[in-house]
Design a protein around this motif. Structure first.
Motif, PDB file in Angstrom:
ATOM      1  N   ARG A 157       1.071  -0.948  -0.029  1.00  0.00           N
ATOM      2  CA  ARG A 157       0.574   0.001   0.122  1.00  0.00           C
ATOM      3  C   ARG A 157       0.733   0.970   0.002  1.00  0.00           C
ATOM      4  N   ILE A 158       0.578   2.073  -0.937  1.00  0.00           N
ATOM      5  CA  ILE A 158       1.024   3.527  -1.131  1.00  0.00           C
ATOM      6  C   ILE A 158       0.273   4.276  -0.799  1.00  0.00           C
ATOM      7  N   ASP A 159       1.472   6.082  -0.027  1.00  0.00           N
ATOM      8  CA  ASP A 159       0.224   6.939  -0.155  1.00  0.00           C
ATOM      9  C   ASP A 159       1.188   8.578  -1.169  1.00  0.00           C
ATOM     10  N   ARG A 160       0.777   9.354  -1.013  1.00  0.00           N
ATOM     11  CA  ARG A 160       1.920  10.349  -1.272  1.00  0.00           C
ATOM     12  C   ARG A 160       2.857  10.361  -0.446  1.00  0.00           C
ATOM     13  N   ALA A 161       2.825  10.840   0.792  1.00  0.00           N
ATOM     14  CA  ALA A 161       3.627  10.693   1.890  1.00  0.00           C
ATOM     15  C   ALA A 161       5.180   9.946   1.719  1.00  0.00           C
ATOM     16  N   SER A 162       4.505   8.839   1.184  1.00  0.00           N
ATOM     17  CA  SER A 162       5.459   7.884   1.510  1.00  0.00           C
ATOM     18  C   SER A 162       6.460   7.365  -0.112  1.00  0.00           C
TER      19      SER A 162
ATOM     20  N   GLU B 283       7.308  17.664   1.466  1.00  0.00           N
ATOM     21  CA  GLU B 283       8.052  17.277   2.891  1.00  0.00           C
ATOM     22  C   GLU B 283       9.007  17.991   2.984  1.00  0.00           C
ATOM     23  N   MET B 284      10.024  18.349   2.084  1.00  0.00           N
ATOM     24  CA  MET B 284      11.613  18.459   2.548  1.00  0.00           C
ATOM     25  C   MET B 284      11.214  20.072   3.767  1.00  0.00           C
TER      26      MET B 284
ATOM     27  N   LEU C 215       5.362  15.120  -8.077  1.00  0.00           N
ATOM     28  CA  LEU C 215       6.318  14.380  -7.820  1.00  0.00           C
ATOM     29  C   LEU C 215       7.265  15.331  -6.524  1.00  0.00           C
ATOM     30  N   LEU C 216       7.835  16.353  -7.738  1.00  0.00           N
ATOM     31  CA  LEU C 216       8.921  17.305  -7.096  1.00  0.00           C
ATOM     32  C   LEU C 216       7.948  17.649  -5.761  1.00  0.00           C
TER      33      LEU C 216
END
Length: 215
Positions: free
Chosen positions: A3-8, A58-59, A51-52
């Motif tokens: 399972r994936i999400d944007r955060a992972s 997140e950075m 994505l960037l």
């Protein structure tokens, strides 16, 4: 399938940066790291720019606490410490400044640290618009400087790119002494160069944007 999400996905992208750099940071490479098929990522990101944007968000989330904790003895020292913190963080990732620049945040998590920075400057007497210009100037100076630094020294803590050998550059520019001398300022001691530029930026802000600046 995992399972994936944007955060992972964003966290995996950051973990891969030092290995593959910006050019190698593809959705396909990230999917391989997550052990999923590449099309699964397109449910979350239409393209690499999206994505960037998430990676940059997140950075900045990771910078939020250090930003809030920056000391505030004077506004000048606050801006300097913020710029140093930003530089240090971006230098910790291969192509960190290129990844961070030119992106759009994907949520409002930036609001708390931004409000904190604006408050420091407004409390020091800056009108809000002037505070924003001051902050933006220091911020963009830092990002631009780090982009140049990461051309000279691509890997965090790694060796300098041989293309920036200053003795070779000086020999190539024999007959152009001022251009040769400029290279030592541009590409020599990167820490000293950053601090010199930062002093120039802050002095410029003080002379043009503070309430006591001459019209």
């Amino acid at each position: 399938m995992n399972r994936i999400d944007r955060a992972s996905v964003a966290e995996t992208a950051l973990s891969l940066l030092n290995e593959v750099g910006l050019e190698g940071l593809t959705l396909r490479r990230i999917a391989k790291e997550l052990n999923v098929q590449a099309p699964a990522l397109y449910w979350h990101f239409k393209n690499k720019q999206e994505l960037l944007d998430e990676v940059a968000t997140e950075m900045f989330r990771r910078m939020s606490r250090p930003i809030v904790d920056v000391g505030r003895t004077t506004w000048q020292e606050f801006l300097a410490e913020y710029s140093r913190m930003l530089r240090s963080f971006l230098l910790g990732y291969r192509d960190g400044a290129k990844v961070f620049s030119g992106t759009r945040f994907t949520d409002d998590s930036y609001a708390v640290p931004l409000e904190r920075m604006m408050t420091v400057l407004v409390d020091a007497g800056f009108p809000p618009r002037a505070a924003a210009h001051a902050l933006h100037t220091a911020h963009t100076y830092t990002i631009g400087h780090v982009i140049e630094e990461q051309s000279v020294q691509p890997m965090p803590g790694g060796e300098r790119d041989p293309a920036y050998d200053l003795a070779n550059r000086a020999r190539t520019l024999e007959g152009y002494p001022l251009a040769a001398e400029a290279g030592w300022a541009f590409f020599g001691d990167l820490d000293e160069g950053f601090e010199t530029g930062l002093r120039i930026v802050i002095a410029g802000i003080e002379s043009t944007l503070t309430p006591t600046a001459a019209p």
